[in-house]
Structures are given as structure tokens and as C-alpha cells.
Design an enzyme around this catalytic site. Structure first.
Site, mmCIF file in Angstrom:
data_model
loop_
_atom_site.group_PDB
_atom_site.id
_atom_site.type_symbol
_atom_site.label_atom_id
_atom_site.label_comp_id
_atom_site.label_asym_id
_atom_site.label_seq_id
_atom_site.Cartn_x
_atom_site.Cartn_y
_atom_site.Cartn_z
ATOM 1 N N ARG A 96 1.342 -1.523 0.328
ATOM 2 C CA ARG A 96 -0.192 0.005 -0.137
ATOM 3 C C ARG A 96 1.203 1.154 0.064
ATOM 4 O O ARG A 96 1.639 1.292 0.600
ATOM 5 C CB ARG A 96 -1.217 -0.178 1.362
ATOM 6 C CG ARG A 96 -1.625 1.660 1.254
ATOM 7 C CD ARG A 96 -2.441 1.414 2.516
ATOM 8 N NE ARG A 96 -3.623 2.811 2.905
ATOM 9 C CZ ARG A 96 -3.415 3.548 3.756
ATOM 10 N NH1 ARG A 96 -2.266 2.670 4.813
ATOM 11 N NH2 ARG A 96 -3.933 4.770 3.637
ATOM 12 N N ASP A 152 -3.574 4.569 -2.523
ATOM 13 C CA ASP A 152 -4.541 5.240 -2.565
ATOM 14 C C ASP A 152 -5.126 6.166 -3.151
ATOM 15 O O ASP A 152 -6.115 6.478 -2.609
ATOM 16 C CB ASP A 152 -4.430 6.075 -1.134
ATOM 17 C CG ASP A 152 -4.402 4.955 0.394
ATOM 18 O OD1 ASP A 152 -4.734 3.731 0.431
ATOM 19 O OD2 ASP A 152 -4.563 5.979 1.072
ATOM 20 N N HIS A 212 -14.014 6.704 5.881
ATOM 21 C CA HIS A 212 -13.382 6.265 6.606
ATOM 22 C C HIS A 212 -12.216 7.241 7.354
ATOM 23 O O HIS A 212 -11.748 8.127 7.444
ATOM 24 C CB HIS A 212 -12.289 5.958 5.309
ATOM 25 C CG HIS A 212 -10.719 5.553 5.356
ATOM 26 N ND1 HIS A 212 -10.599 3.348 5.572
ATOM 27 C CD2 HIS A 212 -9.810 5.328 7.272
ATOM 28 C CE1 HIS A 212 -9.524 3.327 6.144
ATOM 29 N NE2 HIS A 212 -9.421 4.405 7.083
ATOM 30 N N ILE A 213 -12.362 6.598 8.461
ATOM 31 C CA ILE A 213 -12.480 7.426 9.778
ATOM 32 C C ILE A 213 -11.349 6.599 10.600
ATOM 33 O O ILE A 213 -12.087 5.766 11.644
ATOM 34 C CB ILE A 213 -13.555 8.727 10.475
ATOM 35 C CG1 ILE A 213 -14.942 6.965 10.624
ATOM 36 C CG2 ILE A 213 -13.942 9.397 9.737
ATOM 37 C CD1 ILE A 213 -16.291 8.102 12.043
ATOM 38 N N GLY A 214 -10.206 6.647 11.056
ATOM 39 C CA GLY A 214 -9.497 5.918 11.860
ATOM 40 C C GLY A 214 -8.320 7.077 12.524
ATOM 41 O O GLY A 214 -9.085 8.360 12.363
ATOM 42 N N SER A 215 -6.937 6.784 12.622
ATOM 43 C CA SER A 215 -5.882 8.005 12.929
ATOM 44 C C SER A 215 -5.809 8.595 11.821
ATOM 45 O O SER A 215 -5.921 9.990 12.810
ATOM 46 C CB SER A 215 -5.119 7.102 13.455
ATOM 47 O OG SER A 215 -4.749 6.006 13.189
ATOM 48 N N GLY A 216 -6.328 8.223 11.025
ATOM 49 C CA GLY A 216 -6.206 9.177 9.993
ATOM 50 C C GLY A 216 -7.512 9.259 9.416
ATOM 51 O O GLY A 216 -7.910 8.286 9.000
HETATM 52 N N1 LIG Z 1 -14.161 1.468 20.865
HETATM 53 C C1 LIG Z 1 -13.526 2.693 20.406
HETATM 54 N N2 LIG Z 1 -14.016 4.258 19.633
HETATM 55 C C2 LIG Z 1 -13.617 5.236 19.255
HETATM 56 N N3 LIG Z 1 -12.352 4.985 18.514
HETATM 57 C C3 LIG Z 1 -11.771 4.168 18.565
HETATM 58 C C4 LIG Z 1 -12.428 2.652 19.108
HETATM 59 N N4 LIG Z 1 -11.544 1.670 18.993
HETATM 60 C C5 LIG Z 1 -10.745 2.095 18.075
HETATM 61 N N5 LIG Z 1 -11.092 3.665 17.299
HETATM 62 C C6 LIG Z 1 -9.850 4.077 16.979
HETATM 63 O O1 LIG Z 1 -9.555 3.941 16.319
HETATM 64 C C7 LIG Z 1 -8.095 4.263 15.302
HETATM 65 C C8 LIG Z 1 -7.730 3.028 14.867
HETATM 66 O O2 LIG Z 1 -8.409 3.170 13.261
HETATM 67 P P1 LIG Z 1 -7.621 2.039 11.782
HETATM 68 O O3 LIG Z 1 -8.694 2.503 10.898
HETATM 69 O O4 LIG Z 1 -7.336 0.705 12.675
HETATM 70 O O5 LIG Z 1 -6.241 3.601 12.025
HETATM 71 P P2 LIG Z 1 -5.344 3.482 10.964
HETATM 72 O O6 LIG Z 1 -5.381 5.392 10.349
HETATM 73 O O7 LIG Z 1 -4.034 3.854 12.175
HETATM 74 O O8 LIG Z 1 -5.141 2.725 10.024
HETATM 75 C C9 LIG Z 1 -7.184 3.466 17.144
HETATM 76 O O9 LIG Z 1 -6.316 4.765 16.827
HETATM 77 C C10 LIG Z 1 -8.858 4.470 17.794
HETATM 78 O O10 LIG Z 1 -8.219 6.257 17.895
HETATM 79 C C1 LIG Z 2 -4.064 8.210 4.208
HETATM 80 C C2 LIG Z 2 -3.898 8.388 5.615
HETATM 81 O O1 LIG Z 2 -3.818 9.195 5.765
HETATM 82 O O2 LIG Z 2 -3.649 7.188 6.015
HETATM 83 P P1 LIG Z 2 -4.221 6.833 7.063
HETATM 84 O O3 LIG Z 2 -5.664 6.747 8.108
HETATM 85 O O4 LIG Z 2 -3.498 5.082 7.366
HETATM 86 O O5 LIG Z 2 -2.742 7.218 8.320
HETATM 87 MG MG LIG Z 3 -5.503 3.083 8.300
#
Ligand SMILES: Nc1ncnc2c1ncn2[C@@H]1O[C@H](COP(=O)(O)OP(=O)(O)O)[C@@H](O)[C@H]1O
Ligand SMILES: CC(=O)OP(=O)(O)O
Ligand SMILES: [Mg+2]
Length: 414
Positions: A96, A152, A212-216
Site C-alpha cells: 500500500r 490510495d 473512512h475514519i481512523g487515526s487518519g
Molecule cells: N471503541 C472505539 N471507539 C472510538 N475509537 C476507537 C475505538 N476503537 C479504536 N478506535 C480508534 O481507531 C483508531 C485506529 O483506526 P484505524 O483505522 O485502525 O487506524 P489507522 O489510521 O492507523 O489505520 C485508533 O487510533 C482509535 O482512536
Molecule cells: C492516507 C492516510 O491518512 O492513511 P492512514 O489513515 O492509514 O494514516
Molecule cells: Mg489506516
């Protein structure tokens, strides 16, 4: 023995690898990840069949390359993992890579493509460096295995000109590749296919707003199976805030924040140049700056531990709500569903409920029991809409970037 596919998802602080069978669709053989490379000790997570395992790593792993080598050795030396015992069992490695510039599709690595990707590193040093370090390592140390890079940004090449063009001097923009690219496209591609299948609709007739909501974090408007807008831009900094990213701000702000904005940041190396401004907005902002934690599960709670935690949650909801409204209008109100994905989207029932409540005027409604339960381990897509709702479906999708790469690799290269 049949060969397998290795999919690699390298970030700045973690490296995840998954082995798949080289068949259509691919089947997972084993999954391993190292996190905490930048905040030692690193942690190993390993899963093979029913065997799950987590441990602190004693060895010093200070780069994504170290982590990748460690993971490979670990998997190759597992006596229970006979399907991948050495490099000879690998047919392809899928990587990726976040920024693919104008590439519309995945590419096989050779001297020419690697050179072109090197040119893109300047545009996205924070995001491409780790992945490309691993690509280079594979080329030297595993020369018999073919490497394919998946981008991406490729999914968003369909965004119309007026949406992807920034209103700046166009000669400079074209010369320097300054336009909206958008990211998380490997994930959006997985989500689109999975949700279309779930809704029993052809992909080319599917309209969605996907988070798509994670750390990014980013959000995407999909019309007739194609990305028509997304919140990230030239780099993954634009749009929504994240764990350490500010998201969109007035670009002038950074020059009032510090008078060193244009200088090289201490995080730069001889191969990777990052300005102080980029360092502040990418690494010293977001939840971490507001609350001290990068973990959104500490923020998305009914009784937040501080006012700052509550504010961080409200800021995120406010920004997402704005995009959902804007994308609803861009899709002419004709959407099949709003999809929550990524670590936060898949796990935070509170965030989903709060957002859906704030978007009631668009006809969105949630079933509280289904929402609180969330998707089961094996459930890729789950409908959490209220049964009586006539509006767009509200869905949760457990996205999988590694699978998406292996799937396309197996489909197109058998
Ligand atoms: N139960 C939860 N409630 C809210 N946020 C969560 C929960 N479990 C995990 N997370 C959040 O999800 C994030 C990870 O998301 P992911 O999509 O795996 O991230 P990355 O961007 O690293 O790929 C963690 O940093 C955390 O903040
Ligand atoms: C593009 C990007 O922000 O990727 P990630 O969410 O994995 O940090
Ligand atoms: Mg990610």
C-alpha cells in the site's frame, strides 16, 4: 505447493502484513503486525487460524524496514505455518503506497516505476517514505518475488476537474503537481464493492457517502460507483482532523503559529525533508494536541474525562456533519447509503448515533440496538438503519486494505 500473496500496509508507526492464498477470492493464511515503532517497545500481534497472540518485542526495531524483516522471519519460522515457510512460497508482494500522483492503477515495480515513485516522495514525504523503504528492501533482498504497488490516490482519479483543481496559478500548479488527489482509496474500493454486493446493486449504479475514519480520517462521495469528491487533498492533511493532524485550517494560520514555518523540521533526515509547518500540522495537532491522547476511544465516551475531550469530539462531529451535508447535495440527494468504516467508524457507536441524529433532516435514522451491537467478527457489512426509515441506509463496513490489494492481484494476475 501453490504460491501465496503477501500484502503489506506500512505506516509511520506500524507495519501490518497479511499472507493470502493466490486464488480468487484470496483466503487469509496469517496476519501479523508491529505497532509502536516510534514509541518503543514495539508490540507484535500475530494471528494464524484460531491462534491469536500479542507480545512486546525485545529486539530494537527502529524503522519500518526492521519491522518488516522481523515480521517476515517470524512468520517463516512458525512451524504451524507450513504454507509460507520461505520466500520461495511467495508469488507477489502487494504494497500500500498512499500517494500515487496521477497513477490510475496499481503498478509492478521495476527500475522505471521505482524512479517515478521516488519523484512522488517529495510531494508526500510523510506518507510514502515508509512504504517505499520496504518496496526498495524487497527489490534488493527478495528479487525473485514481484512487487506491485497499490495507491490510495488511484480511486479518486475520477474526481471532476473543477473539484480537483485549486484556484491558484495553473502553470505553477501543473508544473508541481498541485491538485487534489485524495486518499484511503484502496479502502473505498473495498467498501464500494462490499456494500454494492450487500445492497444487491451493480457497482456502477451505487451512490454512497463513505466515512473512512481512523487515526487518519477522510470522507468520500461516490456517484455511479465513482469517486466524485473526497475530503483529503494534495496530501492527507486536508479535510477532517485526525489523531495528530489538524485537517483543513486557514493556510495562513501556520505563519501566525510560528515564524519558523518554512524551516526544515528536526524530524527531517538527509533523504526526507519535512518543513516545520508540515510537522506541526501533521504530527502535533488533532486529538493529541487537544487532549493529549491519540486514542479516540478515550474521547468518544458518554462522560468525557475533561472539557477538552468533549470539545475534540464535538469538533470531529461538526466537521463530518458539514461534509455529509455538502456531499448529500453533490449527489443530488440520491444516495443509497451512508457508510461508517475505519477504526473509529467501525467501533464507535456513540459517534455514529451522534452524527446520524445531527443528519436527521436528510432522512437518516439509526436502530439503537443494531448500532450498539455493531458488526460481528465475520460481518463485513451491517445495516444499522431504523427499520421504518425511508431515507438512505446507514451501514457499517469493516474495511480491509490488505485484502483489497490481494483480491485485485489475484483477479488480474492469474
Ligand atoms: N471503541 C472505539 N471507539 C472510538 N475509537 C476507537 C475505538 N476503537 C479504536 N478506535 C480508534 O481507531 C483508531 C485506529 O483506526 P484505524 O483505522 O485502525 O487506524 P489507522 O489510521 O492507523 O489505520 C485508533 O487510533 C482509535 O482512536
Ligand atoms: C492516507 C492516510 O491518512 O492513511 P492512514 O489513515 O492509514 O494514516
Ligand atoms: Mg489506516
Amino acid at each position: 505447493m501453490p504460491k501465496s500473496i503477501l500484502a503489506v500496509n506500512a505506516g509511520s508507526s506500524s507495519v501490518k502484513i497479511t499472507f493470502y492464498t493466490f486464488e480468487n477470492p484470496p483466503r487469509t493464511i496469517a496476519d501479523a503486525a508491529i505497532s509502536g515503532i516510534t514509541a518503543p517497545p514495539p508490540t507484535l500481534k500475530y494471528q494464524q487460524g484460531d491462534k491469536k497472540h500479542k507480545e512486546e518485542v525485545k529486539e530494537k526495531l527502529s524503522t519500518p524496514q526492521d519491522a518488516f524483516k522481523y515480521l517476515l522471519q517470524r512468520c517463516f519460522s512458525d512451524p504451524d505455518l507450513s504454507e509460507v515457510a520461505s520466500v520461495d512460497d511467495l508469488e507477489y508482494i502487494c504494497h500500500r503506497v498512499v500517494h500515487g500522483g496521477d497513477y490510475r492503477d496499481a503498478v509492478e515495480i521495476n527500475d522505471e516505476t521505482l524512479d517515478r515513485l521516488k519523484g512522488l516522495e517529495d510531494l508526500a514525504p510523510l506518507h510514502n517514505f515508509s512504504a517505499l523503504e520496504i518496496v526498495r528492501l524487497c527489490k534488493v533482498e527478495l528479487p525473485k518475488v514481484r512487487s506491485i504497488t497499490f495507491f490510495d490516490s488511484a480511486f479518486h482519479q475520477t474526481i471532476p476537474e473543477a473539484t480537483h483543481t485549486y484556484p491558484i496559478n495553473q502553470e505553477i500548479a501543473k508544473a508541481n503537481g498541485l491538485r487534489k488527489y485524495g486518499f484511503h482509496g484502496i479502502s473505498y474500493s473495498f467498501i464500494l464493492r462490499s456494500v454494492a454486493q450487500y445492497l444487491n446493486k451493480p457497482i456502477e449504479k451505487t451512490n454512497l457517502v463513505v466515512l473512512h475514519i481512523g487515526s487518519g480520517a477522510s470522507i468520500c462521495a461516490i456517484k455511479d460507483g465513482k469517486s466524485v469528491d473526497t475530503s483529503m487533498g494534495l496530501t492527507p492533511l486536508a479535510g477532517l482532523p485526525g489523531a495528530t493532524r489538524s485537517g483543513s485550517i486557514d493556510p495562513s494560520l501556520v505563519f501566525h503559529y510560528t515564524n519558523e514555518a518554512g524551516k526544515l523540521s528536526p524530524g527531517s533526515t538527509s533523504e526526507m525533508h519535512i518543513s516545520t509547518a508540515e510537522d506541526i500540522l501533521n504530527k502535533q495537532s488533532g486529538w493529541k494536541a487537544l487532549t493529549g491522547t491519540t486514542d479516540f476511544s478515550k474521547i468518544a465516551v458518554e462522560n468525557p474525562p475533561s472539557k477538552a475531550h468533549k470539545l475534540a469530539f464535538d469538533i470531529f462531529v461538526d466537521r463530518i456533519q458539514g461534509y455529509i451535508g455538502s456531499y448529500y447535495v453533490k449527489l443530488n440527494g440520491e444516495l443509497d447509503g451512508v457508510v461508517f468504516a475505519g477504526g473509529i467508524g467501525e467501533k464507535s457507536a456513540l459517534l455514529r448515533r451522534t452524527l446520524v441524529d445531527k443528519c436527521q433532516c436528510l432522512g437518516l435514522a439509526i436502530d439503537d440496538v443494531a448500532n450498539d451491537k455493531g458488526p460481528g467478527d465475520e460481518e463485513t457489512v451491517k445495516d444499522i438503519s431504523k427499520g421504518s426509515s425511508k431515507g438512505p441506509r446507514v451501514l457499517v463496513c469493516q474495511t480491509n486494505e490488505q485484502f483489497e490489494m490481494a483480491y485485485h492481484c489475484a483477479c488480474s494476475r492469474r
